[in-house]
Design a protein around this motif. Structure first.
Motif, PDB file in Angstrom:
ATOM      1  N   THR A 261       0.830  -1.208   0.000  1.00 52.46           N
ATOM      2  CA  THR A 261       0.000   0.000   0.000  1.00 52.46           C
ATOM      3  C   THR A 261       0.862   1.255   0.000  1.00 52.46           C
ATOM      4  N   GLN A 272      -4.643   8.546  -3.010  1.00 51.59           N
ATOM      5  CA  GLN A 272      -5.108   7.287  -2.441  1.00 51.59           C
ATOM      6  C   GLN A 272      -6.111   6.578  -3.350  1.00 51.59           C
ATOM      7  N   LEU A 279      -4.224  -1.343  -6.494  1.00 49.48           N
ATOM      8  CA  LEU A 279      -4.210  -2.470  -5.559  1.00 49.48           C
ATOM      9  C   LEU A 279      -5.453  -3.350  -5.675  1.00 49.48           C
ATOM     10  N   VAL A 286      -7.434   1.614   1.769  1.00 44.41           N
ATOM     11  CA  VAL A 286      -6.127   2.270   1.705  1.00 44.41           C
ATOM     12  C   VAL A 286      -5.947   3.200   2.897  1.00 44.41           C
ATOM     13  N   ARG A 289      -5.264   1.228   6.004  1.00 43.91           N
ATOM     14  CA  ARG A 289      -3.904   0.674   6.053  1.00 43.91           C
ATOM     15  C   ARG A 289      -2.869   1.744   6.392  1.00 43.91           C
TER      16      ARG A 289
END
Length: 328
Positions: A261, A272, A279, A286, A289
């Motif tokens: 990430t 993001q 991802l 995101v 994380r």
């Protein structure tokens, strides 16, 4: 030439055919055109003026051509072997008579050269290097170009002034290699030692691309200068990685999702949403994380100074194959 005087009216025996082959070989070694030899034999047959000489003429000319072609094949193999030895010596930095030999292959080593190397997924056909070299020379009108196969890589050596040549080389690789190929391009350096340096930079660029998981198929050493700097002080980079990222080892699911990430957020310049798309997860995931990273490590990707520390640590982790290398 006197090829048929002793055989007019009868076929040449084995000894005479061997002499004709020898004559053809000698002519090739002396640079006599094959047409000149055949014309001489035909003129001699015309002077004799007998149909009986035609079978003898056919065999004599065939033996001459056989000897001539054998000499040409031997000379070609010798030239190819000399070329392989020269390329090996050039790229390994063995300087014995290097400048003198370079001139034979069209290189002026006092100039600056750029080396590009292409790594295929499968092997490189023997004829490919010669074909690409001829097409580059036809495009740029310069014999100051060398293409060769070295250690499983297709190597392209071009003058630093021919800035478009590496692009053309990339075009040929793209059109001929199976998907999955990668090219590394060194910087321009002067002299025989400069060729070696550029070759190593190009090879190292491919290696760095693999270790860092870079997606780009073409990697320039000039764009990757920060990584050799990091690796020069391995102890310092190991300390940075351990100090900053070790807390991620305690994360549920391991450190990889959080490291991935961070990599994608940095690659997307902090966007993001774009990172989430790469991802294959939601933007909310995101954000979650990144907050986990901040709580575990104490470093926030949104703070400029802390972001730089985190990004450098992530790069170092990829270079060191961390955390896999930690367990070895």
């Amino acid at each position: 030439m006197g090829l048929l005087g002793e055989t007019a009216g009868r076929l040449p025996d084995r000894a005479m055919l061997d002499e004709y082959r020898s004559a053809g070989t000698k002519a090739a070694q002396q640079g006599v055109p094959l047409r000149t030899i055949v014309d001489a034999a035909l003129r001699e047959a015309e002077q004799i003026g007998s149909a009986a000489v035609l079978p003898a003429l056919r065999r004599a000319v065939s033996a001459l051509i056989e000897g001539y072609e054998d000499a040409q094949r031997l000379a070609l193999r010798s030239e190819e072997e000399a070329r392989r030895e020269f390329v090996d010596d050039l790229l390994q930095g063995r300087a014995e008579r290097l400048a003198e030999r370079a001139e034979h292959f069209g290189l002026r080593l006092a100039e600056s050269y750029v080396v590009a190397v292409a790594r295929p997924v499968t092997g490189i056909p023997d004829a490919m290097a010669g074909t690409i070299e001829r097409e580059l020379i036809a495009r740029f009108g310069s014999h100051n170009i060398l293409i060769a196969v070295q250690s499983g890589l297709l190597v392209c050596v071009v003058p630093g002034t021919l800035t478009a040549a590496t692009g053309e080389f990339t075009h040929h690789v793209r059109s001929r290699f199976e998907p999955g190929w990668r090219i590394g391009i060194g910087r321009a350096h002067r002299g025989p030692g400069g060729v070696v340096t550029s070759y190593r930079e190009a090879s190292n660029a491919i290696d760095l691309g693999d270790r860092l998981g870079l997606r780009a198929p073409v990697l320039k050493a000039a764009d990757l200068l920060v990584f050799p700097v990091l690796l020069r002080d391995r102890e310092a980079i190991e300390d940075l990685v351990t100090s900053v990222l070790s807390p991620l080892l305690d994360a549920r699911g391991g450190p990889e999702p959080l490291i991935d990430t961070l990599e994608q957020v940095f690659a997307a310049q902090g966007n993001q949403t774009a990172a989430a798309r790469r991802l294959g997860i939601s933007t909310r995931a995101v954000t979650y994380r990144l907050e986990r990273v901040r709580r575990l490590t104490g470093f926030s990707p949104e703070d400029p100074t802390q972001r730089f520390t985190l990004e450098t640590a992530i790069l170092g982790a990829r270079l060191l194959d961390w955390p896999t290398s930690r367990d070895q």
